[in-house]
Design a protein around this motif. Structure first.
Motif, PDB file in Angstrom:
ATOM      1  N   GLU A   1     -62.945  10.574 -28.001  1.00 43.98           N
ATOM      2  CA  GLU A   1     -61.697  11.334 -28.121  1.00 43.98           C
ATOM      3  C   GLU A   1     -60.635  10.822 -27.152  1.00 43.98           C
ATOM      4  OE1 GLU A   1     -63.455  15.664 -29.454  1.00 43.98           O
ATOM      5  OE2 GLU A   1     -63.847  14.938 -27.418  1.00 43.98           O
ATOM      6  N   LEU A   2     -61.063  10.398 -25.974  1.00 40.72           N
ATOM      7  CA  LEU A   2     -60.122   9.841 -25.002  1.00 40.72           C
ATOM      8  C   LEU A   2     -59.490   8.556 -25.547  1.00 40.72           C
ATOM      9  CD1 LEU A   2     -62.185  10.378 -21.733  1.00 40.72           C
ATOM     10  CD2 LEU A   2     -60.042  11.520 -22.324  1.00 40.72           C
ATOM     11  N   LYS A   3     -60.300   7.704 -26.173  1.00 40.25           N
ATOM     12  CA  LYS A   3     -59.774   6.477 -26.781  1.00 40.25           C
ATOM     13  C   LYS A   3     -58.798   6.802 -27.904  1.00 40.25           C
ATOM     14  CE  LYS A   3     -63.773   3.623 -25.795  1.00 40.25           C
ATOM     15  NZ  LYS A   3     -64.966   2.976 -26.360  1.00 40.25           N
TER      16      LYS A   3
ATOM     17  N   LEU B   1     -55.894   7.603 -23.868  1.00 45.15           N
ATOM     18  CA  LEU B   1     -56.029   7.891 -22.437  1.00 45.15           C
ATOM     19  C   LEU B   1     -56.892   6.817 -21.757  1.00 45.15           C
ATOM     20  CD1 LEU B   1     -56.501  11.734 -22.803  1.00 45.15           C
ATOM     21  CD2 LEU B   1     -54.454  10.520 -22.084  1.00 45.15           C
ATOM     22  N   PHE B   2     -56.392   5.593 -21.817  1.00 44.95           N
ATOM     23  CA  PHE B   2     -57.154   4.452 -21.341  1.00 44.95           C
ATOM     24  C   PHE B   2     -57.260   4.382 -19.821  1.00 44.95           C
ATOM     25  CE2 PHE B   2     -55.356   3.233 -25.491  1.00 44.95           C
ATOM     26  CZ  PHE B   2     -56.551   3.145 -26.189  1.00 44.95           C
ATOM     27  N   LEU B   3     -56.303   4.926 -19.095  1.00 43.97           N
ATOM     28  CA  LEU B   3     -56.389   4.926 -17.635  1.00 43.97           C
ATOM     29  C   LEU B   3     -57.587   5.758 -17.186  1.00 43.97           C
ATOM     30  CD1 LEU B   3     -55.257   4.066 -14.935  1.00 43.97           C
ATOM     31  CD2 LEU B   3     -53.734   6.031 -15.010  1.00 43.97           C
ATOM     32  N   HIS B   4     -57.773   6.906 -17.806  1.00 50.07           N
ATOM     33  CA  HIS B   4     -58.921   7.761 -17.499  1.00 50.07           C
ATOM     34  C   HIS B   4     -60.222   6.999 -17.772  1.00 50.07           C
ATOM     35  CE1 HIS B   4     -60.711  11.732 -16.829  1.00 50.07           C
ATOM     36  NE2 HIS B   4     -61.562  11.428 -17.794  1.00 50.07           N
TER      37      HIS B   4
ATOM     38  N   ASN C   1     -63.306   5.289 -15.092  1.00 49.55           N
ATOM     39  CA  ASN C   1     -64.713   5.625 -15.295  1.00 49.55           C
ATOM     40  C   ASN C   1     -65.600   4.401 -15.539  1.00 49.55           C
ATOM     41  OD1 ASN C   1     -66.594   8.008 -15.780  1.00 49.55           O
ATOM     42  ND2 ASN C   1     -66.978   6.726 -17.556  1.00 49.55           N
ATOM     43  N   GLN C   2     -65.023   3.225 -15.690  1.00 50.94           N
ATOM     44  CA  GLN C   2     -65.814   2.038 -16.013  1.00 50.94           C
ATOM     45  C   GLN C   2     -66.905   1.734 -14.988  1.00 50.94           C
ATOM     46  OE1 GLN C   2     -62.920  -1.062 -16.573  1.00 50.94           O
ATOM     47  NE2 GLN C   2     -63.000  -0.861 -18.797  1.00 50.94           N
ATOM     48  N   GLY C   3     -66.695   2.083 -13.762  1.00 53.90           N
ATOM     49  CA  GLY C   3     -67.682   1.812 -12.721  1.00 53.90           C
ATOM     50  C   GLY C   3     -68.817   2.815 -12.678  1.00 53.90           C
ATOM     51  N   SER C   4     -68.795   3.782 -13.557  1.00 53.21           N
ATOM     52  CA  SER C   4     -69.799   4.842 -13.550  1.00 53.21           C
ATOM     53  C   SER C   4     -70.779   4.686 -14.710  1.00 53.21           C
ATOM     54  CB  SER C   4     -69.115   6.203 -13.654  1.00 53.21           C
ATOM     55  OG  SER C   4     -70.079   7.240 -13.761  1.00 53.21           O
ATOM     56  N   THR C   5     -71.977   5.151 -14.501  1.00 53.68           N
ATOM     57  CA  THR C   5     -72.965   5.189 -15.581  1.00 53.68           C
ATOM     58  C   THR C   5     -72.884   6.504 -16.353  1.00 53.68           C
ATOM     59  OG1 THR C   5     -74.636   6.098 -14.086  1.00 53.68           O
ATOM     60  CG2 THR C   5     -74.562   3.695 -14.327  1.00 53.68           C
ATOM     61  N   LYS C   6     -72.087   7.432 -15.867  1.00 51.62           N
ATOM     62  CA  LYS C   6     -71.957   8.759 -16.488  1.00 51.62           C
ATOM     63  C   LYS C   6     -70.899   8.729 -17.586  1.00 51.62           C
ATOM     64  CE  LYS C   6     -74.588  10.437 -13.202  1.00 51.62           C
ATOM     65  NZ  LYS C   6     -75.978  10.545 -13.385  1.00 51.62           N
TER      66      LYS C   6
ATOM     67  N   LEU D   1     -62.804  14.633 -20.103  1.00 58.64           N
ATOM     68  CA  LEU D   1     -61.577  15.247 -19.626  1.00 58.64           C
ATOM     69  C   LEU D   1     -61.687  16.719 -19.963  1.00 58.64           C
ATOM     70  CD1 LEU D   1     -58.758  14.982 -18.371  1.00 58.64           C
ATOM     71  CD2 LEU D   1     -57.881  14.601 -20.671  1.00 58.64           C
ATOM     72  N   ILE D   2     -61.660  17.555 -18.946  1.00 59.77           N
ATOM     73  CA  ILE D   2     -61.846  18.985 -19.122  1.00 59.77           C
ATOM     74  C   ILE D   2     -60.481  19.665 -19.086  1.00 59.77           C
ATOM     75  CG2 ILE D   2     -62.919  21.055 -18.146  1.00 59.77           C
ATOM     76  CD1 ILE D   2     -65.010  19.118 -16.884  1.00 59.77           C
ATOM     77  N   ILE D   3     -60.142  20.333 -20.173  1.00 61.58           N
ATOM     78  CA  ILE D   3     -58.854  21.016 -20.293  1.00 61.58           C
ATOM     79  C   ILE D   3     -59.120  22.507 -20.404  1.00 61.58           C
ATOM     80  CG2 ILE D   3     -56.747  21.244 -21.656  1.00 61.58           C
ATOM     81  CD1 ILE D   3     -57.474  18.401 -22.793  1.00 61.58           C
ATOM     82  N   VAL D   4     -58.573  23.268 -19.465  1.00 59.21           N
ATOM     83  CA  VAL D   4     -58.717  24.722 -19.482  1.00 59.21           C
ATOM     84  C   VAL D   4     -57.346  25.312 -19.758  1.00 59.21           C
ATOM     85  CG1 VAL D   4     -59.420  26.747 -18.156  1.00 59.21           C
ATOM     86  CG2 VAL D   4     -60.578  24.571 -17.796  1.00 59.21           C
TER      87      VAL D   4
END
Length: 87
Positions: free
Chosen positions: A46-48, A52-55, A59-64, A68-71
């Motif tokens: 959904e981000l792609k 929202l490519f900056l987000h 995150n590229q360095g993470s394995t998780k 993006l959490i929207i309240v």
């Protein structure tokens, strides 16, 4: 006061523990049963789609999985005016 303490705990804890999945779980618990609060969680697909490519790049360095959490809070439908006096 509880909200302030929760925020401090989330900010000060280890990033390996406070993951996007943990934050989502925490937010879901906090808003459970509240009718005027909506939650939307965007995953990597959904981000792609939303561009929202900056987000995603952060995150590229993470394995998780990135999230993006929207309240969204919808206040009362009746308008309430706050009055204040300036001197």
């Amino acid at each position: 006061m509880q909200g302030v303490c929760l925020c401090r705990d989330l900010v000060n804890d280890n990033a390996d523990f406070i993951t996007s999945a943990y934050l989502e779980k925490t937010v879901r618990h906090l808003i459970k049963g509240k009718k005027n609060i909506r939650l939307e969680v965007l995953n990597s697909k959904e981000l792609k789609a939303k561009g929202l490519f900056l987000h995603l790049s952060v995150n590229q360095g993470s394995t998780k999985e990135p999230k993006l959490i929207i309240v969204r809070y919808q206040g009362s439908k009746e308008k309430r005016w706050l009055h204040s006096t300036y001197r």
